[in-house]
Design a protein around this motif. Structure first.
Motif, short mmCIF file in Angstrom:
data_model
loop_
_atom_site.label_atom_id
_atom_site.label_comp_id
_atom_site.label_asym_id
_atom_site.label_seq_id
_atom_site.Cartn_x
_atom_site.Cartn_y
_atom_site.Cartn_z
N ILE A 33 0.84 -1.20 0.00
CA ILE A 33 0.00 0.00 0.00
C ILE A 33 0.88 1.25 0.00
O ILE A 33 1.87 1.31 0.73
N THR A 34 0.53 2.20 -0.83
CA THR A 34 1.27 3.46 -0.85
C THR A 34 0.30 4.63 -0.68
O THR A 34 -0.86 4.56 -1.07
N ILE A 35 0.82 5.71 -0.08
CA ILE A 35 0.07 6.97 0.03
C ILE A 35 0.99 8.06 -0.50
O ILE A 35 2.10 8.23 -0.01
N THR A 36 0.53 8.79 -1.51
CA THR A 36 1.35 9.81 -2.14
C THR A 36 0.59 11.12 -2.26
O THR A 36 -0.58 11.13 -2.65
N ALA A 37 1.26 12.20 -1.92
CA ALA A 37 0.63 13.52 -2.07
C ALA A 37 0.56 13.90 -3.53
O ALA A 37 1.44 13.57 -4.32
N GLN A 38 -0.52 14.57 -3.90
CA GLN A 38 -0.67 15.10 -5.26
C GLN A 38 0.44 16.12 -5.49
O GLN A 38 0.52 17.13 -4.82
N LYS A 39 1.32 15.80 -6.45
CA LYS A 39 2.43 16.72 -6.68
C LYS A 39 3.01 16.48 -8.07
O LYS A 39 3.13 15.34 -8.50
N THR A 40 3.34 17.54 -8.77
CA THR A 40 3.94 17.41 -10.08
C THR A 40 5.10 18.38 -10.21
O THR A 40 4.89 19.59 -10.18
N ASP A 41 6.31 17.86 -10.35
CA ASP A 41 7.50 18.69 -10.55
C ASP A 41 7.62 19.81 -9.52
O ASP A 41 7.94 20.95 -9.85
N GLY A 42 7.30 19.50 -8.27
CA GLY A 42 7.47 20.48 -7.22
C GLY A 42 6.32 21.45 -7.08
O GLY A 42 6.31 22.29 -6.17
N ASN A 43 5.33 21.36 -7.96
CA ASN A 43 4.18 22.27 -7.89
C ASN A 43 2.89 21.50 -7.68
O ASN A 43 2.72 20.40 -8.20
N TYR A 44 1.96 22.10 -6.94
CA TYR A 44 0.66 21.47 -6.73
C TYR A 44 -0.33 22.01 -7.75
O TYR A 44 -0.62 23.20 -7.79
N ASN A 102 -2.10 -2.60 -3.69
CA ASN A 102 -1.46 -3.48 -4.66
C ASN A 102 -1.38 -4.92 -4.14
O ASN A 102 -0.41 -5.28 -3.47
N PRO A 103 -2.37 -5.73 -4.43
CA PRO A 103 -2.33 -7.13 -3.99
C PRO A 103 -1.23 -7.89 -4.73
O PRO A 103 -0.94 -7.60 -5.90
N SER A 104 -0.63 -8.84 -4.06
CA SER A 104 0.36 -9.70 -4.71
C SER A 104 -0.36 -10.72 -5.58
O SER A 104 -1.58 -10.88 -5.50
N ALA A 105 0.40 -11.44 -6.40
CA ALA A 105 -0.19 -12.48 -7.26
C ALA A 105 -0.88 -13.54 -6.41
O ALA A 105 -1.95 -14.05 -6.77
N ARG A 106 -0.30 -13.84 -5.26
CA ARG A 106 -0.88 -14.85 -4.36
C ARG A 106 -2.21 -14.37 -3.79
O ARG A 106 -3.17 -15.14 -3.67
N GLU A 107 -2.27 -13.10 -3.43
CA GLU A 107 -3.52 -12.54 -2.90
C GLU A 107 -4.59 -12.49 -3.98
O GLU A 107 -5.76 -12.78 -3.72
N LEU A 108 -4.20 -12.11 -5.20
CA LEU A 108 -5.17 -12.07 -6.30
C LEU A 108 -5.71 -13.47 -6.60
O LEU A 108 -6.89 -13.64 -6.91
N LYS A 127 -1.19 -1.93 8.71
CA LYS A 127 -1.39 -3.21 9.41
C LYS A 127 -2.85 -3.63 9.43
O LYS A 127 -3.19 -4.79 9.18
N ASN A 128 -3.73 -2.69 9.74
CA ASN A 128 -5.15 -3.02 9.83
C ASN A 128 -5.76 -3.32 8.46
O ASN A 128 -6.67 -4.15 8.35
N SER A 129 -5.26 -2.67 7.43
CA SER A 129 -5.73 -2.96 6.07
C SER A 129 -5.35 -4.38 5.68
O SER A 129 -6.11 -5.09 5.02
N GLU A 130 -4.17 -4.78 6.08
CA GLU A 130 -3.70 -6.14 5.82
C GLU A 130 -4.57 -7.16 6.56
O GLU A 130 -5.00 -8.17 5.99
N LYS A 131 -4.84 -6.89 7.84
CA LYS A 131 -5.68 -7.78 8.64
C LYS A 131 -7.09 -7.86 8.06
O LYS A 131 -7.73 -8.92 8.08
N THR A 132 -7.57 -6.72 7.54
CA THR A 132 -8.90 -6.68 6.95
C THR A 132 -9.00 -7.62 5.76
O THR A 132 -9.97 -8.35 5.59
N PHE A 133 -7.96 -7.60 4.91
CA PHE A 133 -7.93 -8.50 3.75
C PHE A 133 -7.97 -9.96 4.21
O PHE A 133 -8.74 -10.78 3.69
#
Length: 344
Positions: free
Chosen positions: A3-14, A77-83, A250-256
């Motif tokens: 799992i990833t969390i990314t801020a909306q950002k492009t080339d240093g500008n929002y 992003n589930p792994s192949a095994r999870e899918l 962790k909790n998202s993983e446990k939820t799955f």
């Protein structure tokens, strides 16, 4: 589950609109009929249009400065095994996304009107994507690169000959290109794997665009906060703040695991990934101490990711990993983590 969390950002500008990001998430719909197209969904609805997503995200930015992100991107992003465990079902992934977003809301150490934040306070839109393409960081692209570089040089030489800028035997150069194409170590359907080529097998994952503001547009909710859980004094009042990413992951993983009765191996866990990054020797030691069946599964998962597990096959009581051995294992597992190929 990576799992990833990314801020909306492009080339240093929002950017002041989510339009470009939403358009990017529409890429899989190109060339498809209306019936074949995949649409956005959220906690409460389906078949949500791109226009609605852009309008709702862009209209939910009260009091945000131009220098602040307007939204965040979350990927599941589930792994192949999870899918395989969920039979690569888009509906199962939608159900999981809705449960994971409940955990996202719980990870905020905030209150609204005197109550803890819940998923009703989160404005988000999600989309299941079924394909992935090869990127520059993938092993296949990296190991094919010397061949790709030489092929580009030869093609440039051919163009120079055709333009009359230099002399040479075009037929001979084309034969050399054909040999290089055939020798490239990674091929798919008879062709050399290149960037942008679709990856084989189940590749389903979920993209989520989530507003920086709560659904009422009155409160800021930033998963990018540097504070996990704390309280500060503001205007004479004690105010809670922070977002705990570890708890969310962790909790998202446990939820799955709970939702689909999934038996997760140690090397697939978020805890294992954290251990690997902080203390590689402990990580390897934990693997060797797993019960026999679990250790066999761990080795299989690591080997599928291209990790040489020979050193880990030493009996635990004789395990003496040298710095060189640890570095070799770190390199292999690090690349596997980058590509999400072992789902951790």
């Amino acid at each position: 589950m990576y799992i990833t969390i990314t801020a909306q950002k492009t080339d240093g500008n929002y950017a002041q609109s989510s339009a470009d990001f939403v358009s990017y998430l529409e890429k899989e719909n190109e060339g498809k009929t209306v019936e074949e197209m995949k649409h956005f969904f959220n906690q409460f609805g389906e078949e949500i249009s791109t226009e609605e997503v852009i309008r709702e995200i862009d209209g939910n930015t009260a009091k945000l400065k131009k220098t602040e992100p307007k939204f965040y991107s979350i990927t599941l992003n589930p792994s192949a095994r999870e899918l395989k465990a969920i039979q690569d079902s888009p509906e199962a992934l939608k159900n999981y996304t809705r449960e994971a977003m409940k955990e996202y809301a719980k990870a905020f150490n905030r209150e609204i009107d005197g109550r803890p934040i819940n998923v009703d306070d989160i404005k988000y839109y999600a989309k299941v994507e079924r394909q992935r393409t090869f990127k520059g960081t993938d092993k296949e692209i990296r190991e094919n690169q010397p061949y790709a570089t030489r092929i580009l040089e030869l093609r440039k030489e051919i163009r120079g000959i055709e333009a009359g800028q230099q002399s040479g035997n075009i037929r001979k150069l084309n034969k050399e290109i054909q040999k290089l194409e055939a020798k490239a170590p990674h091929r798919l359907n008879g062709k050399r794997i290149v960037r942008g080529m679709a990856k084989p097998g189940p590749q389903s994952h979920v993209h989520i665009i989530v507003s920086r503001r709560d659904a009422s547009n009155r409160h800021g909710l930033s998963p990018g906060s540097k504070h996990k859980a704390s309280e500060v004094e503001m205007h004479g009042k004690s105010v809670k703040r922070g977002f705990d990413r570890d708890t969310f992951f962790k909790n998202s993983e446990k939820t799955f695991d709970t939702l689909f009765k999934y038996r997760r191996n140690y090397v697939e866990t978020y805890t294992a990934r954290k251990t690997f990054l902080k203390d590689p020797k402990l990580y390897f030691s934990m693997i060797t101490k797993l019960p026999t069946n679990e250790k066999a599964v761990a080795f299989k998962l690591l080997q599928k990711s291209g990790v040489n597990t020979t050193l880990l096959s030493i009996p635990t009581n004789k395990l003496q990993l040298t710095i060189k051995a640890i570095n070799q294992l770190k390199k292999g597992i690090g690349k596997a983590i980058e590509s999400g190929s072992i789902g951790i």
